[in-house]
Scaffold this active site. Structure first.
Site, PDB file in Angstrom:
ATOM      1  N   ASP A 102       2.059  67.645  35.179  1.00 53.65           N
ATOM      2  CA  ASP A 102       2.458  66.135  36.886  1.00 53.65           C
ATOM      3  C   ASP A 102       3.761  65.608  36.507  1.00 53.65           C
ATOM      4  O   ASP A 102       4.114  64.569  35.621  1.00 53.65           O
ATOM      5  CB  ASP A 102       1.110  65.711  37.043  1.00 53.65           C
ATOM      6  CG  ASP A 102       0.779  64.938  38.229  1.00 53.65           C
ATOM      7  OD1 ASP A 102       1.125  65.239  39.243  1.00 53.65           O
ATOM      8  OD2 ASP A 102       1.427  63.595  38.196  1.00 53.65           O
TER       9      ASP A 102
ATOM     10  N   HIS B 298      -1.537  72.486  46.399  1.00 53.63           N
ATOM     11  CA  HIS B 298      -2.477  71.854  46.446  1.00 53.63           C
ATOM     12  C   HIS B 298      -1.760  70.603  47.040  1.00 53.63           C
ATOM     13  O   HIS B 298      -2.145  69.639  47.839  1.00 53.63           O
ATOM     14  CB  HIS B 298      -3.799  70.967  45.227  1.00 53.63           C
ATOM     15  CG  HIS B 298      -2.191  70.262  44.310  1.00 53.63           C
ATOM     16  ND1 HIS B 298      -1.243  70.819  43.800  1.00 53.63           N
ATOM     17  CD2 HIS B 298      -1.945  68.995  44.640  1.00 53.63           C
ATOM     18  CE1 HIS B 298      -0.893  69.851  42.791  1.00 53.63           C
ATOM     19  NE2 HIS B 298      -1.442  68.791  43.733  1.00 53.63           N
ATOM     20  N   ASP B 299      -1.050  70.020  47.264  1.00 49.79           N
ATOM     21  CA  ASP B 299       0.514  69.411  47.989  1.00 49.79           C
ATOM     22  C   ASP B 299       1.081  70.060  49.316  1.00 49.79           C
ATOM     23  O   ASP B 299       1.547  69.410  49.716  1.00 49.79           O
ATOM     24  CB  ASP B 299       1.514  69.284  46.803  1.00 49.79           C
ATOM     25  CG  ASP B 299       1.072  68.178  45.774  1.00 49.79           C
ATOM     26  OD1 ASP B 299      -0.232  67.512  46.133  1.00 49.79           O
ATOM     27  OD2 ASP B 299       1.673  68.240  45.010  1.00 49.79           O
TER      28      ASP B 299
HETATM   29  O1  ISL Z   1       9.660  64.531  42.789  1.00 49.98           O
HETATM   30  C1  ISL Z   1       8.857  64.333  43.971  1.00 49.98           C
HETATM   31  C2  ISL Z   1       9.091  64.353  45.652  1.00 49.98           C
HETATM   32  O2  ISL Z   1      10.607  64.951  45.680  1.00 49.98           O
HETATM   33  C3  ISL Z   1       7.450  63.825  44.643  1.00 49.98           C
HETATM   34  O3  ISL Z   1       6.915  64.753  45.631  1.00 49.98           O
HETATM   35  C4  ISL Z   1       6.553  64.466  42.937  1.00 49.98           C
HETATM   36  O4  ISL Z   1       7.090  65.025  41.905  1.00 49.98           O
HETATM   37  C5  ISL Z   1       5.267  65.382  43.204  1.00 49.98           C
HETATM   38  O5  ISL Z   1       4.481  64.462  44.708  1.00 49.98           O
HETATM   39  C6  ISL Z   1       4.180  65.163  42.296  1.00 49.98           C
HETATM   40  O6  ISL Z   1       2.938  65.578  42.920  1.00 49.98           O
HETATM   41  C7  ISL Z   1       1.912  65.377  41.987  1.00 49.98           C
HETATM   42  O7  ISL Z   1       1.872  63.907  41.651  1.00 49.98           O
HETATM   43  C8  ISL Z   1       1.277  63.206  42.480  1.00 49.98           C
HETATM   44  C9  ISL Z   1       0.190  63.665  42.961  1.00 49.98           C
HETATM   45  O8  ISL Z   1       0.121  63.284  43.910  1.00 49.98           O
HETATM   46  C10 ISL Z   1       0.122  65.212  43.494  1.00 49.98           C
HETATM   47  O9  ISL Z   1      -1.267  65.507  44.031  1.00 49.98           O
HETATM   48  C11 ISL Z   1       0.886  66.055  41.862  1.00 49.98           C
HETATM   49  O10 ISL Z   1       1.242  67.245  42.365  1.00 49.98           O
HETATM   50  C12 ISL Z   1       0.932  62.074  41.255  1.00 49.98           C
HETATM   51  O11 ISL Z   1      -0.109  62.095  40.512  1.00 49.98           O
END
Ligand code: ISL
Ligand code: CA
Length: 544
Positions: free
Chosen positions: A199, A318-319
């Protein structure tokens, strides 16, 4: 040379909270996943990526971990997890876990200690700097748009976080902290898991505090110099196991990617998730994926890692919202054309739960249905700016990650067969038609199409070895490409729009020996001028 197992593997992402509830509390759990292993086996996938299952106060649905070696009680116990691992392996399915080491929860024992005093042994597990309540150490902004700093009156310093204040960033400059993380990594690998999705891994190193991010607010913690040392240390652990690793690595460019993913170079991980291809167009509240923008990004990644390194392929996770809504028109036709457009690229494809059914965005009607903190925060910001509630709701729900977190649709029941209790998140009403049971008995369903795609992909080495070439590069609606091996060629043509399109194939592709291999439409022959109905998708093959 034999290929590593993950090159011919299909991944399936399980969001445990929303996959299957086994005990009626409305929350998906590990026993629920075990129950559905036969479904996944039949689908034909090779490994599951599980979103975080560790103990967590759940500020960010598990991405705020308070115990790396403990299971979130809502999901079950360590015994449940070991049973899942065993049952999955019996079914020929591997399990990779989310590795969240950019930050912990503020309830992690390390942070509770760290907060106590400046000379606490855990102080330097995190990043602290002198501050005043109204003056932070610098002006950097976090991913949520607020300061990266939170002031703590006890020691009159602030701590650093690129996500929410409840997710303090670990201090990777501290070798003692790193050693504890590495021990945890080894602990899971010794337990027998098959790899990690790492992550937010590109954020673990930060610029010096006096760095000025100028126009790029996040450049201070995106793939910053010095990160290589930490990645190399982790790689040396990973290399002792027959596992796969995929780094979520925004800020690592396609040009830099081979260095990260090619074992003959630095080879920190096996593949990375790029975050660039989600190119959006349209006004807030009505954005869509820009097909031209997306295919340019994907093609660049294909080419830059064609002979060195490896890609992870995905549309949903999931994002993000559901692809069948933001790129498709919520039909079987669009779900299948979209599926074809990425599934045969070079790399390891990932399917996000429900994507294989053509699941769609949730029709939000009230802010109370929104779970995601960031979306709720943005909603309040819009209200403060004077927007009307309905308009603000539209804007934040149009692209919220909550769309992907509604319960998996197993049957046509109002609770989707997900739970017997009250689901933690609303079920999409279209579960009446979009669901596993219904699609299982329909030969033209999205589910059946995915099964077919998986079978084809696994039968054809060309999809691992073959080169990739984009055709019709400037077409705004049609995504078409070839995959070419020494003796075989495939052409994949998808109309990613809801209007008819006429295309003209390049001369070198106009031959007689094409055979239809996969299709969601009535086209049977590849002609130099081709009429494509909305969301038509076809794949032809030939010997060369
Ligand atoms: O780099 C980003 C945007 O350009 C961020 O979006 C980042 O890399 C991304 O959001 C990370 O997401 C992950 O970590 C988060 C979590 O909320 C997300 O669900 C996960 O996929 C924090 O742990
Ligand atoms: Ca449950």
């Amino acid at each position: 040379m034999s290929q590593p197992w993950w090159k011919n593997a299909i991944g399936y992402q399980v969001y445990p909270r929303s996959f299957k509830d086994s005990n009626g509390d409305g929350i998906g759990d590990i026993q629920g996943i075990i129950e559905k292993l036969p479904y996944l086996k039949k689908l034909g996938i090779d490994f599951i990526w599980l979103n975080p299952i560790y103990k967590s106060p759940n500020v960010d649905n598990g991405y705020d971990i308070s115990d790396y070696e403990g299971i979130q009680p809502e999901f079950g116990t360590m015994a449940d997890f070991e049973e899942l691992l065993k049952q999955a392996h019996v079914n020929g399915i591997k399990i990779i876990l989310d590795l969240v080491v950019n930050h912990t929860s503020d309830q992690h024992p390390w942070f509770i200690e760290s907060k106590k005093s400046k000379d606490n042994p855990y102080r330097d597990y995190y990043m602290w700097a002198d501050a005043m309540p109204d003056k932070m150490p610098n002006n950097w902004t976090s991913f949520s748009g607020n300061s990266t700093w939170t002031y703590d009156p006890t020691t009159q310093q602030a701590y650093f976080h690129v996500f929410a204040p409840q997710q303090p960033d670990l201090n990777w400059r501290n070798p003692k902290m790193r050693e504890e993380i590495y021990e945890m990594i080894r602990w899971w690998l010794e337990l027998g898991i098959d790899g990690f999705r790492m992550d937010a891994i590109s954020h673990i190193q930060k610029e010096p505090w006096d760095y000025d991010p100028k126009d790029d607010p996040w450049s201070a913690f995106m793939n910053v110099k010095g990160i290589d040392d930490y990645m190399a240390e982790m790689r040396d652990i990973f290399n002792q196991y027959n596992i796969m690793t995929v780094g979520e690595a925004s800020g690592v460019t396609s040009k830099q990617a081979p260095n990260w993913t090619d074992p003959n170079k630095k080879g920190y991980v096996n593949m990375i998730f790029e975050l660039e291809h989600n190119v959006r167009k349209g006004n807030p509240g009505e954005e869509r994926i820009d097909v031209l923008g997306m295919k340019k990004v994907l093609s660049r990644w294909q080419k830059d890692q064609e002979n060195s390194g490896w890609n992870a392929l995905y549309y949903e996770n999931h994002d993000n919202p559901r692809i069948n809504t933001i790129l498709g028109n919520e039909t079987v036709k669009s779900a299948t054309a979209i599926a074809m457009s990425y599934f045969f690229l070079k790399g390891t494809p990932f399917i996000y739960q429900g994507q294989e059914l053509g699941m769609t965005n949730y029709p939000f009607t009230s802010i109370d249905q929104v779970d995601d903190d960031e979306s709720r925060w943005r909603y309040n910001q819009l209200l403060e700016k004077g927007e009307k509630p309905q308009q603000a709701l539209n804007e934040i729900t149009h692209w919220t990650r909550d769309h992907s977190r509604t319960p998996m649709q197993w049957d046509s029941d109002a609770k989707a067969g997900f739970t017997t209790g009250t689901p933690w998140m609303e079920v999409n009403p279209n579960t009446s038609t979009v669901n596993v049971a219904t699609e299982e008995s329909d030969n033209h369903s999205v589910l059946k199409f995915y099964r077919e795609m998986i079978a084809i992909r696994k039968a054809e080495p060309t999809f691992i070895e073959g080169s990739y070439d984009l055709i019709l590069p400037d077409d705004k609606n049609v995504f078409a490409y070839t995959r070419t091996n020494k003796d075989k060629q495939f052409v994949i043509i998808t109309n990613l729009s809801d209007t008819a399109q006429t295309i003209n194939l390049p001369d070198e592709l106009v031959t007689e020996n094409w055979q239809l291999r996969l299709s969601n439409t009535s086209i049977t022959k590849l002609t130099s001028e081709l009429e494509l109905a909305p969301f038509d998708g076809v794949m032809f093959e030939r010997s060369i």
